[in-house]
Design a protein around this motif. Sequence first.
Motif, PDB file in Angstrom:
ATOM      1  N   PHE A 210       0.818  -1.210   0.000  1.00 34.81           N
ATOM      2  CA  PHE A 210       0.000   0.000   0.000  1.00 34.81           C
ATOM      3  C   PHE A 210       0.854   1.264   0.000  1.00 34.81           C
ATOM      4  O   PHE A 210       0.463   2.277  -0.591  1.00 34.81           O
ATOM      5  CB  PHE A 210      -0.971  -0.029   1.184  1.00 34.81           C
ATOM      6  CG  PHE A 210      -2.259  -0.735   0.868  1.00 34.81           C
ATOM      7  CD1 PHE A 210      -3.424  -0.024   0.678  1.00 34.81           C
ATOM      8  CD2 PHE A 210      -2.295  -2.114   0.729  1.00 34.81           C
ATOM      9  CE1 PHE A 210      -4.612  -0.659   0.359  1.00 34.81           C
ATOM     10  CE2 PHE A 210      -3.471  -2.769   0.414  1.00 34.81           C
ATOM     11  CZ  PHE A 210      -4.642  -2.055   0.228  1.00 34.81           C
ATOM     12  N   ALA A 211       2.008   1.200   0.647  1.00 35.08           N
ATOM     13  CA  ALA A 211       2.919   2.347   0.606  1.00 35.08           C
ATOM     14  C   ALA A 211       3.385   2.604  -0.822  1.00 35.08           C
ATOM     15  O   ALA A 211       3.445   3.764  -1.273  1.00 35.08           O
ATOM     16  CB  ALA A 211       4.115   2.103   1.520  1.00 35.08           C
ATOM     17  N   LEU A 212       3.716   1.540  -1.555  1.00 40.36           N
ATOM     18  CA  LEU A 212       4.131   1.679  -2.948  1.00 40.36           C
ATOM     19  C   LEU A 212       3.009   2.242  -3.817  1.00 40.36           C
ATOM     20  O   LEU A 212       3.243   3.098  -4.682  1.00 40.36           O
ATOM     21  CB  LEU A 212       4.572   0.313  -3.497  1.00 40.36           C
ATOM     22  CG  LEU A 212       5.958  -0.170  -3.088  1.00 40.36           C
ATOM     23  CD1 LEU A 212       6.128  -1.639  -3.469  1.00 40.36           C
ATOM     24  CD2 LEU A 212       7.037   0.682  -3.756  1.00 40.36           C
ATOM     25  N   LEU A 213       1.803   1.774  -3.580  1.00 36.29           N
ATOM     26  CA  LEU A 213       0.675   2.251  -4.371  1.00 36.29           C
ATOM     27  C   LEU A 213       0.425   3.737  -4.136  1.00 36.29           C
ATOM     28  O   LEU A 213       0.226   4.513  -5.083  1.00 36.29           O
ATOM     29  CB  LEU A 213      -0.583   1.443  -4.036  1.00 36.29           C
ATOM     30  CG  LEU A 213      -1.852   1.795  -4.823  1.00 36.29           C
ATOM     31  CD1 LEU A 213      -1.611   1.682  -6.322  1.00 36.29           C
ATOM     32  CD2 LEU A 213      -3.002   0.901  -4.391  1.00 36.29           C
ATOM     33  N   ALA A 214       0.466   4.146  -2.872  1.00 38.48           N
ATOM     34  CA  ALA A 214       0.258   5.571  -2.555  1.00 38.48           C
ATOM     35  C   ALA A 214       1.361   6.421  -3.160  1.00 38.48           C
ATOM     36  O   ALA A 214       1.100   7.489  -3.744  1.00 38.48           O
ATOM     37  CB  ALA A 214       0.188   5.751  -1.040  1.00 38.48           C
ATOM     38  N   ALA A 215       2.627   5.967  -3.035  1.00 36.98           N
ATOM     39  CA  ALA A 215       3.750   6.729  -3.562  1.00 36.98           C
ATOM     40  C   ALA A 215       3.672   6.824  -5.083  1.00 36.98           C
ATOM     41  O   ALA A 215       3.925   7.891  -5.671  1.00 36.98           O
ATOM     42  CB  ALA A 215       5.065   6.063  -3.145  1.00 36.98           C
ATOM     43  N   ASP A 216       3.311   5.732  -5.714  1.00 38.51           N
ATOM     44  CA  ASP A 216       3.202   5.712  -7.178  1.00 38.51           C
ATOM     45  C   ASP A 216       2.142   6.695  -7.646  1.00 38.51           C
ATOM     46  O   ASP A 216       2.338   7.468  -8.605  1.00 38.51           O
ATOM     47  CB  ASP A 216       2.868   4.295  -7.635  1.00 38.51           C
ATOM     48  CG  ASP A 216       2.978   4.116  -9.138  1.00 38.51           C
ATOM     49  OD1 ASP A 216       3.934   3.493  -9.588  1.00 38.51           O
ATOM     50  OD2 ASP A 216       2.081   4.629  -9.862  1.00 38.51           O
ATOM     51  N   ARG A 217       1.002   6.690  -6.979  1.00 40.71           N
ATOM     52  CA  ARG A 217      -0.090   7.581  -7.354  1.00 40.71           C
ATOM     53  C   ARG A 217       0.233   9.049  -7.083  1.00 40.71           C
ATOM     54  O   ARG A 217      -0.125   9.940  -7.850  1.00 40.71           O
ATOM     55  CB  ARG A 217      -1.361   7.186  -6.589  1.00 40.71           C
ATOM     56  CG  ARG A 217      -1.913   5.821  -6.965  1.00 40.71           C
ATOM     57  CD  ARG A 217      -2.775   5.872  -8.178  1.00 40.71           C
ATOM     58  NE  ARG A 217      -3.914   6.766  -8.011  1.00 40.71           N
ATOM     59  CZ  ARG A 217      -4.857   6.968  -8.930  1.00 40.71           C
ATOM     60  NH1 ARG A 217      -4.762   6.387 -10.107  1.00 40.71           N
ATOM     61  NH2 ARG A 217      -5.871   7.794  -8.703  1.00 40.71           N
ATOM     62  N   MET A 218       0.952   9.294  -5.975  1.00 46.14           N
ATOM     63  CA  MET A 218       1.256  10.684  -5.590  1.00 46.14           C
ATOM     64  C   MET A 218       2.323  11.325  -6.471  1.00 46.14           C
ATOM     65  O   MET A 218       2.222  12.492  -6.843  1.00 46.14           O
ATOM     66  CB  MET A 218       1.712  10.713  -4.131  1.00 46.14           C
ATOM     67  CG  MET A 218       0.626  10.454  -3.108  1.00 46.14           C
ATOM     68  SD  MET A 218       1.307  10.358  -1.437  1.00 46.14           S
ATOM     69  CE  MET A 218       1.890  12.045  -1.224  1.00 46.14           C
TER      70      MET A 218
END
Length: 302
Positions: A291-299
């Motif tokens: 989930f950290a990767l997903l948030a960072a990717d989206r941001m």
Amino acid sequence: MTGVAARDIAMPSEWRDFWALTKPRVMSLVVFTALCGLLAAPGTINPIIGFTAILCIAVGAGASGALNQWYESDIDAKMKRTRGRPLPAGRMGREAALQFGLILAGFSVGTMGLAVNWFSAGLLAFSIWFYAVVYTMWLKRATPQNIVIGGAAGAFPPVIGWAAVTGDITLLPFLMFAIIFLWTPPHFWALALFMNSDYTEAGVPMLPVVKGRKATRLQVFLYSFPMAAAAIAPSLLGLAGTLYLAGSVGLTAIFLVNALLVFRNQTEDTAAMKPEKRLFAFSILYLFLLFALLAADRMFFA
């Protein structure tokens, strides 16, 4: 006066006991996935409103934990892992726990509705109800599939975080829900495999108790594949980029290897269940990192 009767009356309780009712370790995962849902959502949100949304989700999770412990105090008293909790240990009366849970639930939903939006507040109310009533009061004692259906309760936080920003639900928050929903059975059954004696003593029909460890290990392995598909889907559907794709493939490959080792482990000796303990520990790290990767990717890369 019997032990059960003593637990039903009001007793002096320290703040630590009320804090323990909220299941802080579970709450940390709830808060983190909700924050990732909020950060991954398109658009912007006022930082104060965003903080309020995450606080309400945390308080709602605490309400769920308190109501769960209120209802399951009899089960908790029979399990080594939980007998030190405030109610079975006799440090708090059941009525106090019930009132605390209801107050937290009302505060979290009401504040979310007034300060953020009523759509996210409705989702929060539904998630509390689902965990406290559908899972705790019905499924857990009724079926070995309890954790499969009940896993939906823990999958709502990123959806609520997303809805706090957008006021709606689209495909990506649905996939975030699916990841946690499909992750829950292998995660929790790994724990149940080496805590089997506790659930047997408490009379809870967890899968290892009803179907045995061999069948449970197979289910852990099989459930890992739809979880893997859901984990990689955001990139394949163009909802996340290369950073998330690379990270999700690598992390999921490690998860699948650990699930395979659990499947291949045939021991009945709890002390020899190292693959199960490794999978349980890694599964928590897996979800945090995914989930950290997903948030960072989206941001930063959307």
